[in-house]
Write a protein that holds these residues in place. Structure first.
Motif, short mmCIF file in Angstrom:
data_model
loop_
_atom_site.label_atom_id
_atom_site.label_comp_id
_atom_site.label_asym_id
_atom_site.label_seq_id
_atom_site.Cartn_x
_atom_site.Cartn_y
_atom_site.Cartn_z
N PRO A 130 -21.98 54.42 76.95
CA PRO A 130 -22.75 53.87 75.82
C PRO A 130 -24.03 54.66 75.57
N ASP A 131 -24.51 54.58 74.36
CA ASP A 131 -25.80 55.18 74.00
C ASP A 131 -26.90 54.28 74.55
N VAL A 132 -27.76 54.82 75.41
CA VAL A 132 -28.80 54.01 76.03
C VAL A 132 -30.18 54.35 75.47
N ASN A 133 -30.23 55.04 74.35
CA ASN A 133 -31.52 55.42 73.76
C ASN A 133 -32.33 54.18 73.41
N GLY A 134 -33.51 54.04 74.00
CA GLY A 134 -34.38 52.89 73.74
C GLY A 134 -34.04 51.64 74.51
N LEU A 135 -32.98 51.67 75.31
CA LEU A 135 -32.54 50.47 76.03
C LEU A 135 -33.56 50.02 77.07
N VAL A 136 -34.23 50.96 77.73
CA VAL A 136 -35.22 50.60 78.75
C VAL A 136 -36.32 49.73 78.13
N GLY A 137 -36.82 50.12 76.95
CA GLY A 137 -37.86 49.34 76.30
C GLY A 137 -37.39 47.98 75.87
N GLU A 138 -36.18 47.88 75.40
CA GLU A 138 -35.64 46.58 74.98
C GLU A 138 -35.50 45.64 76.16
N MET A 139 -34.98 46.12 77.28
CA MET A 139 -34.85 45.27 78.47
C MET A 139 -36.21 44.83 78.99
N ARG A 140 -37.16 45.73 78.99
CA ARG A 140 -38.52 45.39 79.43
C ARG A 140 -39.13 44.32 78.53
N ASP A 141 -38.94 44.44 77.23
CA ASP A 141 -39.50 43.47 76.29
C ASP A 141 -38.95 42.08 76.54
N VAL A 142 -37.65 41.98 76.75
CA VAL A 142 -37.05 40.67 76.97
C VAL A 142 -37.55 40.07 78.28
N ARG A 143 -37.66 40.86 79.32
CA ARG A 143 -38.18 40.34 80.60
C ARG A 143 -39.57 39.75 80.41
N ALA A 144 -40.43 40.48 79.70
CA ALA A 144 -41.80 40.01 79.50
C ALA A 144 -41.84 38.76 78.62
N ALA A 145 -41.03 38.74 77.55
CA ALA A 145 -41.03 37.59 76.64
C ALA A 145 -40.50 36.34 77.33
N VAL A 146 -39.48 36.48 78.15
CA VAL A 146 -38.92 35.32 78.86
C VAL A 146 -39.92 34.80 79.89
N ALA A 147 -40.63 35.69 80.55
CA ALA A 147 -41.65 35.26 81.50
C ALA A 147 -42.72 34.44 80.78
N TRP A 148 -43.10 34.88 79.58
CA TRP A 148 -44.08 34.11 78.80
C TRP A 148 -43.50 32.76 78.40
N LEU A 149 -42.26 32.74 77.96
CA LEU A 149 -41.64 31.48 77.50
C LEU A 149 -41.58 30.46 78.63
N LYS A 150 -41.24 30.90 79.81
CA LYS A 150 -41.16 29.97 80.94
C LYS A 150 -42.53 29.37 81.26
N ALA A 151 -43.58 30.14 81.00
CA ALA A 151 -44.92 29.64 81.29
C ALA A 151 -45.48 28.73 80.20
N HIS A 152 -44.83 28.72 79.01
CA HIS A 152 -45.40 27.98 77.89
C HIS A 152 -44.46 26.94 77.28
N TRP A 153 -43.22 26.93 77.68
CA TRP A 153 -42.28 25.97 77.11
C TRP A 153 -41.54 25.27 78.24
N GLN A 154 -41.70 23.98 78.27
CA GLN A 154 -41.08 23.19 79.34
C GLN A 154 -39.94 22.37 78.75
N ASP A 155 -38.76 22.51 79.34
CA ASP A 155 -37.60 21.74 78.89
C ASP A 155 -36.71 21.51 80.10
N VAL A 156 -36.11 20.33 80.15
CA VAL A 156 -35.30 19.98 81.32
C VAL A 156 -34.13 20.94 81.49
N ASN A 157 -33.65 21.54 80.40
CA ASN A 157 -32.51 22.44 80.50
C ASN A 157 -32.92 23.90 80.74
#
Length: 864
Positions: free
Chosen positions: A777-804
């Protein structure tokens, strides 16, 4: 006197080694005028009313004999002397006297732009040089009156020519005057014309040819320097070094500021003055035994830790009666001890005694080199017009050369044109502000226009503009981290600050995320040190400094002259430091002009097209660094090791986007033999095809003392898909989760293919071949995309609480790198799965019950 005879002899020999032979390129005399073609682009023009010309090297032009290619033809045409080189044509009206616009001119139609010069012609478009200091400079302006800092003139101009007027300058001595003196002729004219069009690098090479080369600092100088204006004690310095070791932060140079010595008489309220009329206490040579009871034992211990130590000097007060060395110093001069002598750097007898009785014993105790912080008065008292700063730099540097054994290094203020021969520069006490940080990339790069390629800045700034307001006396971690990031990509990486208990810059004093960013920044410095050192050698060879403006390589692009916040770091890395605060989401918006061609964005892992300005958003631990597509960059395999503990393992970082060529330069690291032929080079090259990479490491050429006979190379291919095969010299390597010789592995987090080669002798080539499957597969830019999602999910877990919790596909998208590590055989499938999840992030979050405002905030934290 031996030291100064050698100094003069060294300068004269350097000049004599390049003096022209009695051939077509010899000086041409016409009456009382003399013209010397130094290179095809450089002509020296002299006029002496008595016909007696100056042959001694000047402080600026120390090696100005003609270069081997300085061929010219000389004709007389209707009363005009005409000298032609391959590029320039000089015309002088014979017998017409001193130079004027009517009797002298230099022209060229071969340069771009064309040249048509005559005396008195105003130079427009000069690209600047450098300044003596950034003391109390905020941004590019003096804090006292808001006036612009004057960078003076450099060798380069957009007009394509520059004139250096050396008239009336000091010259190095001869047998009758083995020192420095003014020219005998006060009414003589001595000017050197540079005509180069937009071939800026050729002009810099010419200046190096006629004014002396830009020395290569010792290898340890490219490591991390710790400095702070603080009254450290012996035990505090030992604790400080222990913390660096404990936290895994490499360190090579320890700077001890002026409190190493007694400061008797120094007072901000009632200062005392010395025989020179200077404030007492700044100058000192006697250890403060309350802080350093046994200084020799401390210096010995620091040496055992692999550290080089420099001490601060303010020489202007001379040697006063309270100094331990006073008696020996006065005895060496056969002077009356009851009458202290004023300091005088232009007196060779005084300086000989100064080194022999005062400084050399401190060197023998363990001081590696000296920090010439300030010389107080501008000019010599004995030789009015001779810059104290300029001359002290020369004398200190030359003395260290003559001592032998170690490579010369001093740490000092800029003294003027010609001071490039004495590295490293100390830029002084800059104001702590974002404006100061934003100016320093331009300031550092522009200094390359006078070959002053090794500025060392007070990273983080020295002092606040308004010290009266306690609220302004705290360090802004974001500003400090960004300043350190610039420092990692600058000639010398050194932190410093004023004597303020609130201005503590030790990385371990910051919050965990800030500490991580600071430590990573220092490790980045050490990672790229082999490349940096290689480019330092290139600066010595070519006159093109490590940090250089964009217009060197792209002189015809208007954007290159405007992009003064970015620069080339060596041949292959474009650095565009973040110099403004980030937003509420933790991103700093930053624009970078990319020259034509293709560049690899190291932050996002993507090859991007140049010829345009790209906008980026950078987290606190990210720096906009772009590699030329196809670049091969030699790096340090283990960046936690300081230079003194470096075991020599090297990793070649290979960037995608095209074929590449590079080299690794090596020498003994801390002697002067590199100026001859005691060094080694290893040529590197890559050939890319659609599904294959071939890297060749050529046999090493050259040698130097202590050179190892073998090395364990590694290769990192960045932005790589999972390969089908990896082979070295035709032998297939096995995949391994550990870095073992003769194995390879792909790390999911940065998508880097790590190949650890079998240990190999230097006398043979090694060839690495990597192939990828047809369905990779073409992995051009994939490193940045994976990093962005990791950071955004870490923020979401710290700011949004849900039982699920976070929706499944969002959680899996944040762990794509781990899935690649766990399931390498499913690389293509995992990449495809991530991209499906990435495209559906907002929809998946909405289906999981995440409110619209939270989804918008989540999206804002994606860097793309």
């Amino acid at each position: 006197m031996k030291m100064f005879r050698l100094a003069a002899a060294f300068a004269l020999l350097a000049c004599a080694a390049t003096m022209p032979s009695h051939a077509a390129d010899a000086p041409v005399v016409s009456g009382n005028a003399r013209f010397t073609v130094l290179t095809p682009r450089v002509i020296r023009m002299e006029y002496a009313p008595d016909g007696k010309f100056e042959d001694a090297p000047s402080l600026v032009f120390a090696t100005r004999g003609s270069a081997p290619d300085a061929k010219s033809t000389v004709t007389r045409e209707k009363g005009w002397l005409v000298i032609r080189t391959d590029l320039l044509t000089l015309r002088y009206k014979e017998g017409s006297g001193a130079f004027t616009a009517g009797n002298l001119g230099i022209a060229s139609k071969k340069t771009r732009p064309a040249i048509d010069w005559h005396p008195g012609l105003e130079e427009t478009g000069n690209l600047g040089g450098t300044a003596r200091t950034l003391d109390q400079v905020d941004g590019d302006r003096h804090a006292s009156d808001n006036s612009l800092l004057d960078l003076g003139d450099g060798i380069l101009s957009r007009g394509g020519w520059h004139l250096v007027d050396d008239t009336g300058s000091f010259v190095f001595g001869n047998e009758k005057l083995p020192w420095v003196h003014r020219r005998a002729c006060k009414d003589c004219t001595d000017q050197t014309f540079f005509g180069y069009g937009h071939d800026y690098t050729a002009a810099l090479g010419d200046f190096a040819e006629v004014a002396g080369r830009e020395p290569l600092p010792p290898r340890y100088a490219f490591g991390y320097w710790w400095s702070r204006y603080w009254n450290y004690s012996d035990d505090e310095l030992r604790d400080l070094v222990g913390h660096f070791q404990r936290y895994g932060i490499p360190l090579d140079v320890l700077v001890i500021d002026m409190d190493w010595h007694r400061t008797d008489g120094l007072s901000w309220v009632h200062p005392k003055t010395d025989v020179n009329g200077q404030t007492m206490g700044w100058t000192g040579y006697t250890w403060n035994r309350s802080l350093f009871p046994e200084p020799g034992r401390l210096l010995h211990w620091l040496g055992e830790q692999g550290l080089k130590t420099t001490l601060n000097l303010h020489p202007a007060s001379g040697i006063l009666p309270h100094e331990d060395a006073y008696k020996d110093f006065m005895a060496a001069l056969k002077a009356d001890p009851a009458k202290p002598l004023p300091f005088e750097a232009a007196d060779p007898v005084y300086m000989a005694a100064y080194f022999k009785t005062v400084l050399d014993p401190l060197n023998a105790m363990g001081v590696t080199f000296w920090w010439l912080d300030w010389q107080q008065f501008k000019e010599s008292k004995a030789m009015p017009g001779l810059s104290n700063t300029w001359w002290l730099n020369h004398v200190f540097y030359t003395h260290m050369q003559e001592e032998g054994g170690k490579r010369a290094l001093i740490y000092h203020r800029w003294g003027g044109l010609g001071n490039h021969r004495y590295q490293v520069g100390f830029s002084g006490d800059s104001i702590i502000s974002w404006a100061s940080l934003a100016f320093q990339p331009r300031f550092t790069a522009t200094a390359s226009n006078v070959l002053y390629g090794y500025w060392s800045h007070d990273l983080g700034g020295h002092t606040f503009r308004d010290e009266s307001d306690p609220a302004t006396r705290r360090i802004d971690p974001e500003l400090y981290i960004r300043w350190m990031q610039f420092g990692a990509w600058s000639p010398i990486m050194r932190t410093h600050t004023t004597k303020n208990p609130n201005l503590t810059k030790e990385p371990w004093r910051f919050a965990p995320a800030e500490f991580d960013a600071l430590r990573a920044t220092v490790l980045t410095r050490y990672t790229f040190l082999p490349y940096t050192y290689t480019m330092g050698r290139k600066a010595y060879d070519t006159g093109v400094s490590l940090v250089r403006p964009m217009y060197y390589a792209w002189p015809d692009a208007g954007e290159a002259y405007k992009a003064d916040g970015e620069y080339m770091f060596g041949d292959d890395l474009l650095v565009s430091p973040v110099t403004a605060a980030g937003d509420a989401n933790g991103f700093a918006a930053h624009a970078t002009w990319l020259p034509a061609g293709h560049w690899f964005d190291t932050a996002d892992g993507a090859v991007v097209k140049g010829g345009r300005t790209v906008e980026g958003r950078y987290r606190l631990d990210e720096v906009p660094v772009f590699a030329r597509a196809g670049a091969i960059v030699p790096t340090n395999t283990d960046p936690t090791l300081s230079v003194s503990h470096d075991r020599g393992a090297r990793t070649l970082r290979v960037y995608p986007g095209g074929n590449g060529k590079a080299e690794l330069y090596e020498d003994a690291g801390d002697d002067e033999t590199y100026r001859g032929n005691a060094f080694a080079r290893t040529a590197l090259s890559t050939e890319w095809s659609k599904r294959m990479l071939r890297l060749r490491i050529a046999p090493r050429t050259g040698s130097y003392p202590g050179m190892p006979t073998s090395r364990r190379w590694s290769v990192d291919v960045v932005a790589s898909a999972m390969p089908a095969s990896v082979a070295v010299d035709g032998v297939a390597l096995a995949r391994s989760d550990e870095a073992k010789p003769g194995t390879w592995r792909l790390t999911g987090k940065d998508l880097t293919l790590h190949v650890t080669l079998p240990e190999h002798g230097y006398d043979k080539a090694q060839v690495v071949e990597v192939t990828w499957p047809a369905n990779a597969p073409d992995v051009n830019g994939l490193v940045g995309e994976m990093r962005d999602v990791r950071a955004a999910v870490a923020w979401l877990k710290a700011h949004w609480q849900d039982v699920n919790g976070v929706p499944d596909d969002v959680s899996l998208a944040a762990q794509a790198d781990l899935l690649i590590d766990y399931r390498p055989e499913r690389f293509a499938e995992e990449v495809a799965a991530f991209r499906r999840r990435y495209a559906a992030l907002d929809k998946t979050l909405a289906q999981g019950g995440v409110p619209a405002d939270m989804r918008a905030a989540f999206k804002a934290r994606l860097g793309h």
